[in-house]
Design an enzyme around this catalytic site. Structure first.
Site, mmCIF file in Angstrom:
data_model
loop_
_atom_site.group_PDB
_atom_site.id
_atom_site.type_symbol
_atom_site.label_atom_id
_atom_site.label_comp_id
_atom_site.label_asym_id
_atom_site.label_seq_id
_atom_site.Cartn_x
_atom_site.Cartn_y
_atom_site.Cartn_z
ATOM 1 N N ASP A 171 0.960 -1.009 -0.109
ATOM 2 C CA ASP A 171 -0.174 0.017 0.028
ATOM 3 C C ASP A 171 0.781 1.306 -0.044
ATOM 4 O O ASP A 171 1.492 1.550 1.122
ATOM 5 C CB ASP A 171 -0.930 0.031 1.114
ATOM 6 C CG ASP A 171 -1.836 1.134 1.354
ATOM 7 O OD1 ASP A 171 -2.317 1.692 0.457
ATOM 8 O OD2 ASP A 171 -2.004 1.593 2.607
ATOM 9 N N GLU B 150 -1.227 -1.651 -4.808
ATOM 10 C CA GLU B 150 -2.314 -0.801 -5.159
ATOM 11 C C GLU B 150 -2.159 0.141 -6.218
ATOM 12 O O GLU B 150 -1.005 0.672 -6.295
ATOM 13 C CB GLU B 150 -2.765 0.019 -3.831
ATOM 14 C CG GLU B 150 -4.219 0.756 -3.886
ATOM 15 C CD GLU B 150 -4.751 1.354 -2.611
ATOM 16 O OE1 GLU B 150 -4.452 2.801 -2.552
ATOM 17 O OE2 GLU B 150 -5.159 0.912 -1.775
ATOM 18 N N HIS C 174 -2.742 0.985 6.980
ATOM 19 C CA HIS C 174 -1.607 0.884 5.965
ATOM 20 C C HIS C 174 -1.254 -0.624 5.719
ATOM 21 O O HIS C 174 -1.214 -1.365 4.578
ATOM 22 C CB HIS C 174 -0.507 1.710 5.938
ATOM 23 C CG HIS C 174 -0.773 3.156 6.071
ATOM 24 N ND1 HIS C 174 -1.288 3.675 4.673
ATOM 25 C CD2 HIS C 174 -0.924 4.095 6.868
ATOM 26 C CE1 HIS C 174 -1.495 5.127 5.197
ATOM 27 N NE2 HIS C 174 -1.237 5.370 6.416
#
Length: 162
Positions: free
Chosen positions: A6, A66, A137
């Site tokens: 992330d 991501e 996160h």
């Protein structure tokens, strides 16, 4: 093993997961935190080196990150983009396949709802891998890895069919 990422300049979440004996397990997870007082290039080096160390420490089969999304604050968007670059270079340098998933695809994969909130994602991550990641996160990174793990059999079948 799958590495999930992330990305972010101040906080980059990571999670390494594996499937063993039919069960999912989180192997290592956390957040790479860089300090605003540190020079911008050095912050990117810290992210790159930490991801590189994870790729050296574990036999990573693939990485899930991501994908880019439109961020309302341009400074935050630039930091995310630069962090993604540092991570992608580390992964490519290790000759590991990397797949990008949109935030909605990750949420849909893990919770069944593409617009799930962070709390829902974190609760499902905890339920699926048996640990509380300790931060949104790290949770999002593990969710990206879980998304890849659930998507890769379909992707493999499509590649074989071509």
């Amino acid at each position: 093993m799958i590495l999930g990422i992330d990305p972010g300049l101040a906080s980059t979440g990571f999670g390494v997961i594996e499937r063993r004996d039919g069960r999912l397990r989180a192997v290592e997870w956390g957040v790479i935190r860089t300090r605003p007082a540190t020079s911008h290039p050095q912050r990117l080096v810290e992210i790159h080196q930490t991801v590189g160390a994870l790729l050296t420490r574990y036999p990573i089969d693939a990485a899930a990150i991501e994908s880019w999304f439109i961020h309302p604050v341009s400074k935050a968007a630039m930091g995310m983009a630069e962090s993604r670059g540092a991570v992608l270079v580390a992964i490519a340098s290790a000759s590991v396949e990397v797949v990008e998933y949109s935030p909605n695809t990750i949420k849909q994969s893990v919770t069944g709802n593409g617009s799930a909130g962070k709390e829902q994602v974190r609760a499902m991550v905890e339920r699926l891998v048996g640990v509380d990641p300790g931060s949104d996160h790290a949770s999002d990174a593990i969710a990206a890895a879980l998304c890849h793990l659930s998507s890769s059999p379909l992707a493999d079948a499509i590649r074989r069919a071509r």
